[in-house]
Design a protein around this motif. Sequence first.
Motif, mmCIF file in Angstrom:
data_model
loop_
_atom_site.group_PDB
_atom_site.id
_atom_site.type_symbol
_atom_site.label_atom_id
_atom_site.label_comp_id
_atom_site.label_asym_id
_atom_site.label_seq_id
_atom_site.Cartn_x
_atom_site.Cartn_y
_atom_site.Cartn_z
ATOM 1 N N SER A 11 -16.403 60.902 15.948
ATOM 2 C CA SER A 11 -15.325 59.957 16.200
ATOM 3 C C SER A 11 -15.912 58.606 16.130
ATOM 4 N N PHE A 12 -17.205 58.226 16.693
ATOM 5 C CA PHE A 12 -17.682 57.179 16.660
ATOM 6 C C PHE A 12 -18.177 56.649 15.295
ATOM 7 N N LEU A 13 -18.742 57.680 14.382
ATOM 8 C CA LEU A 13 -18.969 57.176 13.045
ATOM 9 C C LEU A 13 -17.884 56.957 12.379
ATOM 10 N N VAL A 14 -16.641 57.649 12.497
ATOM 11 C CA VAL A 14 -15.456 57.382 11.808
ATOM 12 C C VAL A 14 -15.168 55.816 12.017
ATOM 13 N N VAL A 15 -15.282 55.760 13.309
ATOM 14 C CA VAL A 15 -14.862 54.259 13.635
ATOM 15 C C VAL A 15 -15.490 53.287 13.293
ATOM 16 N N GLN A 16 -17.070 53.238 13.300
ATOM 17 C CA GLN A 16 -17.969 52.380 12.728
ATOM 18 C C GLN A 16 -17.645 52.163 11.196
ATOM 19 N N VAL A 17 -17.199 53.339 10.588
ATOM 20 C CA VAL A 17 -17.199 53.266 9.047
ATOM 21 C C VAL A 17 -15.693 52.527 8.669
ATOM 22 N N LEU A 18 -14.587 52.620 9.661
ATOM 23 C CA LEU A 18 -13.438 52.050 9.547
ATOM 24 C C LEU A 18 -13.621 50.760 9.831
ATOM 25 N N PHE A 20 -16.373 48.599 9.196
ATOM 26 C CA PHE A 20 -16.976 48.312 8.223
ATOM 27 C C PHE A 20 -16.212 47.951 6.889
ATOM 28 N N ALA A 21 -15.433 49.140 6.712
ATOM 29 C CA ALA A 21 -14.497 48.791 5.545
ATOM 30 C C ALA A 21 -13.595 47.923 5.549
ATOM 31 N N VAL A 22 -12.966 47.601 7.016
ATOM 32 C CA VAL A 22 -12.138 46.363 7.270
ATOM 33 C C VAL A 22 -12.644 45.118 7.379
ATOM 34 N N SER A 23 -13.992 44.919 8.116
ATOM 35 C CA SER A 23 -14.362 43.620 8.046
ATOM 36 C C SER A 23 -15.504 43.382 7.243
ATOM 37 N N GLY A 24 -16.155 44.319 6.654
ATOM 38 C CA GLY A 24 -17.298 44.104 6.031
ATOM 39 C C GLY A 24 -18.500 43.957 6.541
ATOM 40 N N ILE A 25 -18.682 44.117 7.814
ATOM 41 C CA ILE A 25 -19.495 43.807 8.882
ATOM 42 C C ILE A 25 -19.932 45.192 9.440
ATOM 43 N N LEU A 26 -21.201 45.501 9.456
ATOM 44 C CA LEU A 26 -21.578 46.905 9.973
ATOM 45 C C LEU A 26 -21.986 46.667 11.541
ATOM 46 N N PRO A 27 -21.278 47.154 12.571
ATOM 47 C CA PRO A 27 -21.863 46.873 13.724
ATOM 48 C C PRO A 27 -23.295 47.639 13.900
ATOM 49 N N ASP A 28 -23.860 47.336 14.942
ATOM 50 C CA ASP A 28 -25.312 47.820 15.254
ATOM 51 C C ASP A 28 -25.301 49.561 15.649
ATOM 52 N N GLU A 29 -26.222 49.986 16.069
ATOM 53 C CA GLU A 29 -26.413 51.393 16.523
ATOM 54 C C GLU A 29 -25.558 51.633 17.599
ATOM 55 N N ASP A 30 -25.478 50.870 18.675
ATOM 56 C CA ASP A 30 -24.468 50.988 19.751
ATOM 57 C C ASP A 30 -22.902 50.569 19.422
ATOM 58 N N GLY A 31 -22.570 50.271 18.032
ATOM 59 C CA GLY A 31 -21.111 49.863 18.006
ATOM 60 C C GLY A 31 -20.778 48.427 18.180
ATOM 61 N N ALA A 47 -4.953 43.808 12.913
ATOM 62 C CA ALA A 47 -3.845 44.735 12.726
ATOM 63 C C ALA A 47 -4.085 45.975 12.074
ATOM 64 N N VAL A 48 -5.010 45.906 11.028
ATOM 65 C CA VAL A 48 -5.431 47.190 10.141
ATOM 66 C C VAL A 48 -6.057 48.181 11.056
ATOM 67 N N VAL A 49 -7.163 47.830 11.960
ATOM 68 C CA VAL A 49 -7.860 48.587 12.935
ATOM 69 C C VAL A 49 -6.625 49.106 13.798
ATOM 70 N N PHE A 50 -5.823 48.166 14.708
ATOM 71 C CA PHE A 50 -4.676 48.695 15.327
ATOM 72 C C PHE A 50 -3.823 49.682 14.494
ATOM 73 N N ALA A 51 -3.201 49.638 13.573
ATOM 74 C CA ALA A 51 -2.409 50.109 12.937
ATOM 75 C C ALA A 51 -3.091 51.815 12.635
ATOM 76 N N VAL A 52 -4.131 51.647 12.157
ATOM 77 C CA VAL A 52 -4.890 53.049 11.986
ATOM 78 C C VAL A 52 -5.260 53.901 13.293
ATOM 79 N N ALA A 53 -5.461 53.060 14.455
ATOM 80 C CA ALA A 53 -5.490 53.755 15.682
ATOM 81 C C ALA A 53 -4.182 54.327 16.017
#
Length: 105
Positions: A11-18, A20-31, A47-53
């Motif tokens: 779930s952590f990795l899926v959220v990080q991929v999401l 990155f896909a939405v904002s184009g910025i990859l969070p660090d290893e702690d998210g 809004a996109v992240v909220f809708a996916v959630a």
Amino acid sequence: AEDEVFGLVTSFLVVQVLRFAVSGILPDEDGEESTSVVFNHQWQEIAVVFAVAAVCTATAYTPKLLSSAFEKMDKAMEQEQTDPLQPHGHTSSGHASNGHASNGH
């Protein structure tokens, strides 16, 4: 315990991929994101992240809600099969009885 760890990591990795896909910025290893990035997201990204959630939450709870509804339907059908002429919740013949025989007087 291994299943729980797998679920958390996935779930952590899926959220990080999401993110990155939405904002184009990859969070660090702690998210985490830097302060300059955190406060500069577009409202559309939020809004996109909220809708996916919301979709994920609905998807997670739908099986529980459906199984609950099906259990209620099954119980109602079983009760109808055991006594089809009685309305639900009534077990007596519908006449008031106090244990004494009535002789008509």
